[in-house]
Design an enzyme around this catalytic site. Structure first.
Site, PDB file in Angstrom:
ATOM      1  N   ASP A 123      46.920  34.325  30.018  1.00  0.00           N
ATOM      2  CA  ASP A 123      45.617  34.878  29.655  1.00  0.00           C
ATOM      3  C   ASP A 123      45.333  35.991  30.662  1.00  0.00           C
ATOM      4  O   ASP A 123      46.053  36.133  31.661  1.00  0.00           O
ATOM      5  CB  ASP A 123      44.537  33.773  29.727  1.00  0.00           C
ATOM      6  N   SER A 124      44.276  36.747  30.437  1.00  0.00           N
ATOM      7  CA  SER A 124      43.926  37.808  31.384  1.00  0.00           C
ATOM      8  C   SER A 124      43.400  37.235  32.699  1.00  0.00           C
ATOM      9  O   SER A 124      43.322  37.951  33.697  1.00  0.00           O
ATOM     10  CB  SER A 124      42.882  38.738  30.781  1.00  0.00           C
TER      11      SER A 124
ATOM     12  N   GLU B 280      34.972  35.154  35.739  1.00  0.00           N
ATOM     13  CA  GLU B 280      36.073  35.339  36.696  1.00  0.00           C
ATOM     14  C   GLU B 280      35.567  35.318  38.135  1.00  0.00           C
ATOM     15  O   GLU B 280      36.250  34.853  39.044  1.00  0.00           O
ATOM     16  CB  GLU B 280      36.800  36.659  36.422  1.00  0.00           C
TER      17      GLU B 280
ATOM     18  N   CYS C  41      44.596  33.369  24.714  1.00  0.00           N
ATOM     19  CA  CYS C  41      43.589  34.427  24.723  1.00  0.00           C
ATOM     20  C   CYS C  41      43.412  34.921  23.291  1.00  0.00           C
ATOM     21  O   CYS C  41      44.406  35.290  22.647  1.00  0.00           O
ATOM     22  CB  CYS C  41      44.057  35.567  25.633  1.00  0.00           C
TER      23      CYS C  41
ATOM     24  N   CYS D 219      36.489  33.113  22.785  1.00  0.00           N
ATOM     25  CA  CYS D 219      37.230  33.542  23.974  1.00  0.00           C
ATOM     26  C   CYS D 219      37.461  32.291  24.805  1.00  0.00           C
ATOM     27  O   CYS D 219      36.550  31.468  24.956  1.00  0.00           O
ATOM     28  CB  CYS D 219      36.421  34.579  24.761  1.00  0.00           C
ATOM     29  N   THR D 220      38.664  32.130  25.340  1.00  0.00           N
ATOM     30  CA  THR D 220      38.978  30.897  26.073  1.00  0.00           C
ATOM     31  C   THR D 220      38.203  30.777  27.379  1.00  0.00           C
ATOM     32  O   THR D 220      38.162  29.700  27.981  1.00  0.00           O
ATOM     33  CB  THR D 220      40.501  30.783  26.342  1.00  0.00           C
ATOM     34  N   HIS D 221      37.577  31.860  27.835  1.00  0.00           N
ATOM     35  CA  HIS D 221      36.705  31.785  29.017  1.00  0.00           C
ATOM     36  C   HIS D 221      35.389  31.050  28.704  1.00  0.00           C
ATOM     37  O   HIS D 221      34.792  30.433  29.592  1.00  0.00           O
ATOM     38  CB  HIS D 221      36.345  33.186  29.521  1.00  0.00           C
TER      39      HIS D 221
END
Length: 261
Positions: free
Chosen positions: A7-8, A152, A71, A184-186
């Site tokens: 993922d990012s 993040e 992601c 979004c996985t976040h």
């Protein structure tokens, strides 16, 4: 079984957490591509190029047999390319849970929280068009610019994050949205905050468990025996919040290393 996940940044760890609940006897290599984060605000061609490089890196350095694109944005940009280029790999992507949301909603009003790139992507548009035939629903789509950056940085409970969410969610609440797709996985990491703003009765749809079960099913078809220990290595290409990794995975003993891709 050797499994690569990327993922990012930290968001894909919500998928990894779901995998840890059901998957055993494997080595897992997770890449947080923080040097190029966030993906959701970049051009599709740049995201695809990055996904290709990460897949090559995982194959060359760790000999992975399965690749999970944890992601939504990267899935939309690159999943077709990755499956065509690496047909010998199990390749699993991440898609917004629109189908379970349609099944779940009682008011036929659904909120979609996602990155700009996911909402503009062909994959998302195809899903919406295909599933709109199942049941007539109204979708309230919201591109959450800047939210991944907040997560993040570990600012999950900050006043700024709350204000951003409140601004996006208030129209949904006023229009009777009872189900929100976390595209979004976040976003599962700020699920409690969303629930606080939306109030009791809101349903949040995330896809980590579905991905984990899909990995188990496809791996066992290839002869994976689901028993034994898991070994986990977290790699990151840029700056990363190690405290957040430990908080998400509830484990202080996972190896974390920087890498260059």
């Amino acid at each position: 079984m050797k499994v690569g996940i990327f993922d990012s940044g930290l968001g894909g760890l919500t998928v990894l957490k779901s995998i840890l609940k059901v998957f055993k006897g494997a080595e897992i290599f997770y890449i947080a591509d923080t040097a190029y984060a966030p993906y959701g605000e970049k051009e599709t061609s740049a995201i695809l190029e990055r996904c290709d490089k990460i897949a090559e890196f995982l194959l060359e350095n760790y000999g992975i047999e399965a690749l999970i694109v944890a992601c939504n944005t990267a899935t939309s940009a690159a999943i077709k390319h990755l499956r065509e280029k690496f047909p010998f790999l199990i390749v699993i992507g991440t898609e917004p849970g629109i189908k379970p949301a349609i099944s779940n909603t009682k008011t036929s009003t659904i909120g979609i929280l996602a990155t700009p790139a996911t909402l503009k992507g062909d994959k998302y548009q195809f899903l919406v068009n295909e599933l709109s035939n199942i049941k007539k629903v109204k979708l309230y789509e919201q591109a959450c610019i800047g939210l991944v950056d907040q997560i993040e940085k570990g600012e999950i409970n900050s006043s700024k994050t709350f204000s951003m969410l409140e601004n996006w969610l208030t129209p949904m609440k006023e229009n009777g949205v009872d189900t929100i797709v976390l595209g979004c996985t976040h976003y599962p990491l700020i699920g409690k905050l969303i629930e606080n703003i939306m109030g009791k009765g809101i349903s949040l749809i995330e896809t980590g468990d579905a991905i984990a079960n899909r990995l188990l099913f496809l791996s066992e078809q290839k002869g994976h025996i689901n028993q034994g220990e898991l070994k986990i290595l977290i790699l990151h290409t840029g700056i990363i919040n190690t405290n957040m990794i430990q908080t998400i995975l509830e484990d202080n003993n996972i190896e974390i290393r920087k890498c260059e891709i």
